[in-house]
Scaffold this active site. Structure first.
Site, PDB file in Angstrom:
ATOM      1  N   GLU A 156     -65.542 -11.520  65.615  1.00  0.00           N
ATOM      2  CA  GLU A 156     -65.554 -11.532  67.072  1.00  0.00           C
ATOM      3  C   GLU A 156     -64.146 -11.379  67.648  1.00  0.00           C
ATOM      4  O   GLU A 156     -63.941 -10.683  68.643  1.00  0.00           O
ATOM      5  CB  GLU A 156     -66.213 -12.818  67.582  1.00  0.00           C
ATOM      6  CG  GLU A 156     -67.675 -12.970  67.197  1.00  0.00           C
ATOM      7  CD  GLU A 156     -68.510 -11.772  67.594  1.00  0.00           C
ATOM      8  OE1 GLU A 156     -68.179 -11.096  68.587  1.00  0.00           O
ATOM      9  OE2 GLU A 156     -69.506 -11.482  66.891  1.00  0.00           O
ATOM     10  N   HIS A 159     -63.156  -7.801  67.674  1.00  0.00           N
ATOM     11  CA  HIS A 159     -63.624  -7.052  68.843  1.00  0.00           C
ATOM     12  C   HIS A 159     -62.634  -7.203  70.002  1.00  0.00           C
ATOM     13  O   HIS A 159     -62.358  -6.242  70.724  1.00  0.00           O
ATOM     14  CB  HIS A 159     -64.994  -7.564  69.287  1.00  0.00           C
ATOM     15  CG  HIS A 159     -66.145  -6.953  68.548  1.00  0.00           C
ATOM     16  ND1 HIS A 159     -66.288  -5.592  68.380  1.00  0.00           N
ATOM     17  CD2 HIS A 159     -67.224  -7.520  67.942  1.00  0.00           C
ATOM     18  CE1 HIS A 159     -67.399  -5.340  67.707  1.00  0.00           C
ATOM     19  NE2 HIS A 159     -67.985  -6.495  67.427  1.00  0.00           N
ATOM     20  N   GLU A 231     -69.025  -1.919  65.476  1.00  0.00           N
ATOM     21  CA  GLU A 231     -69.346  -2.985  64.543  1.00  0.00           C
ATOM     22  C   GLU A 231     -68.679  -2.765  63.196  1.00  0.00           C
ATOM     23  O   GLU A 231     -68.169  -3.706  62.580  1.00  0.00           O
ATOM     24  CB  GLU A 231     -70.861  -3.096  64.379  1.00  0.00           C
ATOM     25  CG  GLU A 231     -71.592  -3.564  65.625  1.00  0.00           C
ATOM     26  CD  GLU A 231     -71.060  -4.892  66.150  1.00  0.00           C
ATOM     27  OE1 GLU A 231     -70.776  -5.808  65.344  1.00  0.00           O
ATOM     28  OE2 GLU A 231     -70.899  -5.011  67.380  1.00  0.00           O
TER      29      GLU A 231
END
Length: 320
Positions: A156, A159, A231
């Protein structure tokens, strides 16, 4: 990539794949195209809802939504899921883990939120690393050990570091608006699907029905265009960040099983934000999934781990 090359990039956060200026420029261009595409869809729906007046209203609404999507999309995404801030006193070890990973990535520590659902999952949001948040579900905290949880958090934060969160949250906000507008077109009734003063009433009706069917699909396809590749990049950067590709691979397998047993369908427009797809679906729905297949993600992570002779403990020692 050779083993030595991967070790070098893993030990230098600035060299992590996906975080360079080309990636950021690509995301900026994709965000612009996404906003333009969803804006056009909304204008078409507005015109179909109310003719020229509807087009004007939709245009005003687009300006407001684009502004809100850029500045407040993170808050909107968190509010959609009823996320609550998780204080340091409630989970000091979790805050310490996020702070450690953020320091390795060379970015500020993001805020941490908790989603009150038993489905194991997580997502990141925010327009940049200075205004970012990481949300984890209660179920995620239950089924993962700390090694696996660190892999998820690293994904995360990747990202955030790769500047993926802005485009993801903007897509979630505007895709939700497009789908809602299409529903309005359906529920407002026959007066919107045909016009008495229109000589081509049948053609107009068919056109409205076409918009009704195409708008949600087009919004979803625009999401797909910016989701799957992100992803893979976040998996690679996250694995380098935590120093343990196998930890993230093991976590993905658990999360996939958890999503199958307990699908989470709150705010479907935000499904692409999560680390694994929270929605249930069969083989056909997999074609329209916002996420790449878990087996392929796991395979790539296993290969990444095999490229180096270091054990997970050695990876962590290298970061110390």
């Amino acid at each position: 990539m050779r083993a030595g090359e991967m070790r070098n990039t893993s030990l230098h956060p600035e060299g992590m794949g996906g975080g360079g200026w080309r990636h950021r420029l690509g995301n900026a261009l994709k965000t612009t195209v996404l906003l333009a595409g969803l804006t056009a869809l909304l204008l078409v729906v507005g015109e179909r809802l109310g003719g020229p007046q509807g087009l004007i209203v939709a245009g005003f609404f687009v300006v407001v939504m684009n502004f809100a999507s850029y500045w407040f999309s993170d808050r909107i995404a968190l509010a959609m899921h009823g996320a609550q801030p998780l204080s340091y006193a409630e989970a000091p070890w979790l805050h310490a883990m996020v702070e450690r990973l953020a320091a390795r990535a060379g970015m500020p520590k993001p805020a941490i939120y908790l989603l009150p659902t038993r489905t194991p999952n997580a997502f990141a949001t925010g327009r940049n690393p200075e205004h970012a948040a990481v949300a984890v579900t209660a179920g995620l905290m239950d089924i993962l050990d700390r090694r696996e949880l660190e892999g998820v958090l690293a994904h995360e934060l990747a990202h955030v570091k790769n500047r993926d969160t802005l485009i993801g949250t903007v897509a979630a906000t505007l895709a939700g608006v497009i789908s809602y507008a299409a529903q309005m077109l359906f529920f407002f009734g026959g007066s919107l699907l045909s016009r008495d003063d229109d000589e081509d009433g049948l053609a107009h009706t068919l056109g409205n029905l076409g918009v009704l069917l195409v708008a949600p699909i087009a919004a979803t396809l625009l999401q797909l265009a910016v989701s799957r590749s992100r992803e893979y990049g976040a998996d690679a950067t996250g694995a380098q960040l935590c120093g343990d590709p196998d930890a993230l691979a093991d976590a993905l397998l658990k999360l996939e099983r958890g999503a199958e047993l307990m699908p989470y369908d709150r705010a479907p427009a935000t499904s692409h934000l999560f680390i694994v797809n929270p929605l249930s679906g069969g083989a056909i729905m997999g074609l329209f999934s916002t996420h790449p297949p878990i087996p392929e993600r796991v395979r790539r992570l296993r290969e990444m781990s095999a490229l180096t002779p270091r054990s997970p403990r050695a990876w962590h020692s290298a970061w110390a």
